[in-house]
Scaffold this motif. Structure first.
Motif, PDB file in Angstrom:
ATOM      1  N   GLY A 180     -43.299  28.947 -24.171  1.00  0.00           N
ATOM      2  CA  GLY A 180     -43.435  29.429 -23.137  1.00  0.00           C
ATOM      3  C   GLY A 180     -42.218  28.684 -22.946  1.00  0.00           C
ATOM      4  N   ASP A 181     -41.734  27.309 -23.802  1.00  0.00           N
ATOM      5  CA  ASP A 181     -40.372  26.287 -23.317  1.00  0.00           C
ATOM      6  C   ASP A 181     -39.424  26.840 -23.649  1.00  0.00           C
ATOM      7  N   VAL A 182     -38.371  26.464 -23.401  1.00  0.00           N
ATOM      8  CA  VAL A 182     -36.846  26.019 -23.623  1.00  0.00           C
ATOM      9  C   VAL A 182     -37.027  25.189 -23.935  1.00  0.00           C
ATOM     10  N   LEU A 183     -35.870  25.073 -25.666  1.00  0.00           N
ATOM     11  CA  LEU A 183     -35.818  24.113 -26.584  1.00  0.00           C
ATOM     12  C   LEU A 183     -34.036  23.905 -26.573  1.00  0.00           C
ATOM     13  N   ASP A 184     -33.321  22.477 -27.549  1.00  0.00           N
ATOM     14  CA  ASP A 184     -32.478  23.175 -27.535  1.00  0.00           C
ATOM     15  C   ASP A 184     -32.844  23.351 -29.066  1.00  0.00           C
ATOM     16  N   PHE A 185     -31.302  23.267 -29.302  1.00  0.00           N
ATOM     17  CA  PHE A 185     -31.606  23.495 -31.108  1.00  0.00           C
ATOM     18  C   PHE A 185     -30.513  22.986 -32.140  1.00  0.00           C
ATOM     19  N   HIS A 186     -30.469  21.515 -32.377  1.00  0.00           N
ATOM     20  CA  HIS A 186     -29.408  20.599 -33.032  1.00  0.00           C
ATOM     21  C   HIS A 186     -29.785  21.128 -34.189  1.00  0.00           C
ATOM     22  N   MET A 187     -28.152  20.779 -34.638  1.00  0.00           N
ATOM     23  CA  MET A 187     -27.663  21.213 -35.887  1.00  0.00           C
ATOM     24  C   MET A 187     -27.262  20.132 -37.250  1.00  0.00           C
ATOM     25  N   PHE A 188     -27.342  20.539 -37.910  1.00  0.00           N
ATOM     26  CA  PHE A 188     -26.946  20.203 -39.510  1.00  0.00           C
ATOM     27  C   PHE A 188     -26.346  20.337 -40.475  1.00  0.00           C
ATOM     28  N   GLY A 189     -25.361  20.027 -40.590  1.00  0.00           N
ATOM     29  CA  GLY A 189     -24.989  20.416 -42.083  1.00  0.00           C
ATOM     30  C   GLY A 189     -24.446  19.476 -43.246  1.00  0.00           C
ATOM     31  N   LEU A 190     -24.321  19.955 -44.690  1.00  0.00           N
ATOM     32  CA  LEU A 190     -24.612  18.869 -45.577  1.00  0.00           C
ATOM     33  C   LEU A 190     -23.323  19.644 -46.240  1.00  0.00           C
ATOM     34  N   LEU A 191     -22.224  19.913 -46.460  1.00  0.00           N
ATOM     35  CA  LEU A 191     -21.733  20.103 -47.585  1.00  0.00           C
ATOM     36  C   LEU A 191     -21.842  19.364 -49.334  1.00  0.00           C
ATOM     37  N   ARG A 192     -21.444  20.666 -50.143  1.00  0.00           N
ATOM     38  CA  ARG A 192     -21.035  20.445 -51.828  1.00  0.00           C
ATOM     39  C   ARG A 192     -20.523  19.271 -52.053  1.00  0.00           C
ATOM     40  N   GLU A 193     -19.681  18.377 -51.704  1.00  0.00           N
ATOM     41  CA  GLU A 193     -19.072  17.769 -51.857  1.00  0.00           C
ATOM     42  C   GLU A 193     -19.778  15.863 -51.426  1.00  0.00           C
ATOM     43  N   GLU A 194     -20.056  16.413 -50.557  1.00  0.00           N
ATOM     44  CA  GLU A 194     -20.802  15.494 -49.406  1.00  0.00           C
ATOM     45  C   GLU A 194     -22.405  15.161 -50.227  1.00  0.00           C
ATOM     46  N   CYS A 195     -23.014  16.047 -50.710  1.00  0.00           N
ATOM     47  CA  CYS A 195     -23.913  15.816 -52.213  1.00  0.00           C
ATOM     48  C   CYS A 195     -23.886  15.306 -52.776  1.00  0.00           C
ATOM     49  N   LEU A 196     -23.017  16.024 -53.642  1.00  0.00           N
ATOM     50  CA  LEU A 196     -23.381  15.988 -55.482  1.00  0.00           C
ATOM     51  C   LEU A 196     -21.567  14.767 -55.264  1.00  0.00           C
ATOM     52  N   GLY A 197     -20.857  14.351 -55.032  1.00  0.00           N
ATOM     53  CA  GLY A 197     -19.395  12.781 -54.880  1.00  0.00           C
ATOM     54  C   GLY A 197     -20.923  12.162 -54.423  1.00  0.00           C
ATOM     55  N   SER A 198     -21.688  11.871 -53.172  1.00  0.00           N
ATOM     56  CA  SER A 198     -22.258  10.511 -52.793  1.00  0.00           C
ATOM     57  C   SER A 198     -23.406  10.309 -54.111  1.00  0.00           C
ATOM     58  N   GLN A 199     -23.471  11.246 -54.424  1.00  0.00           N
ATOM     59  CA  GLN A 199     -25.061  11.186 -55.384  1.00  0.00           C
ATOM     60  C   GLN A 199     -24.361  10.939 -56.499  1.00  0.00           C
ATOM     61  N   GLN A 200     -23.108  11.058 -57.324  1.00  0.00           N
ATOM     62  CA  GLN A 200     -22.835  11.396 -58.414  1.00  0.00           C
ATOM     63  C   GLN A 200     -21.899   9.046 -58.930  1.00  0.00           C
ATOM     64  N   ASN A 201     -21.851   8.303 -57.453  1.00  0.00           N
ATOM     65  CA  ASN A 201     -21.598   7.490 -57.517  1.00  0.00           C
ATOM     66  C   ASN A 201     -22.732   6.656 -58.071  1.00  0.00           C
TER      67      ASN A 201
END
Length: 201
Positions: A180-201
């Motif tokens: 019964g409630d109208v809500l916004d939908f918040h979008m988040f994203g993660l790219l391959r290079e952001e994930c693997l690159g940052s975690q390989q350092n």
């Protein structure tokens, strides 16, 4: 009589054996679902505080039969994309998985997750999302992007995504109608290079 006992013991042993984890973390393990998870899933999931943040495909009330049906789907849909989150001692606490998108978004997947209320605030989900995101990119070479949508008001889930390195990408206004409630939908994203690159350092 001894043969009956042996058969019963073998069945009990088979039911008690958990699948091999895909990830072993400090606060949890992530592994395929097993039939013995059904009662724990039904117990943890039958909570309006969880259902309020989930799509309507997530049943509420959540019965044992719903858990059994979900396990059947999650363990037969190949390749496996949906997994159980359990404490290191094997106690089931929640779920995490991927939903492939289609057409021009075929190299994007949506990550989804939930955690039983008794286990909130312990860092379990943040650790799981970080590790599972990395696992997803490593296990699926064609995957370029992970994304997640969070209902307005679900600050806990948004905090998890930010801590896991996801970028806030925008707000779809009045995109959700839930209970019964109208809500916004918040979008988040993660790219391959952001994930693997940052975690390989």
């Amino acid at each position: 009589m001894s043969q009956d006992n042996d058969a019963a013991e073998s069945q009990t042993q088979a039911q008690s054996e958990s699948p091999i984890p895909i990830l072993t973390l400090s606060r949890s393990i992530i592994r395929p679902f097993h039939v013995h998870d059904a009662p724990s899933i039904a117990c943890e999931a039958n909570n309006p505080l969880i259902a309020r943040w989930m799509r309507n495909l997530f049943p509420h009330p959540y019965a044992l039969s719903d858990a059994e049906s979900w396990i059947s789907i999650a363990t037969t849909r190949l390749p496996l994309r949906d997994f159980a989150i359990a404490r290191p001692d094997g106690t089931y606490v929640g779920g995490i998985g991927l939903k492939p998108l289609a057409d021009v978004e075929s190299r994007t997947m949506e990550i989804g997750y939930w955690l039983g209320e008794a286990h909130w605030g312990a860092g379990i989900m943040t650790e799981a999302v970080v590790a599972f995101s990395r696992w997803s990119f490593e296990a699926i070479p064609e995957l370029l992007r992970l994304e997640a949508g969070v209902f307005g008001g679900n600050e806990g889930s948004m905090a998890v995504l930010r801590k896991a390195g996801y970028t806030y990408e925008g707000r779809r206004r009045n995109a959700v109608f839930k209970n019964g409630d109208v809500l916004d939908f918040h979008m988040f994203g993660l790219l391959r290079e952001e994930c693997l690159g940052s975690q390989q350092n």
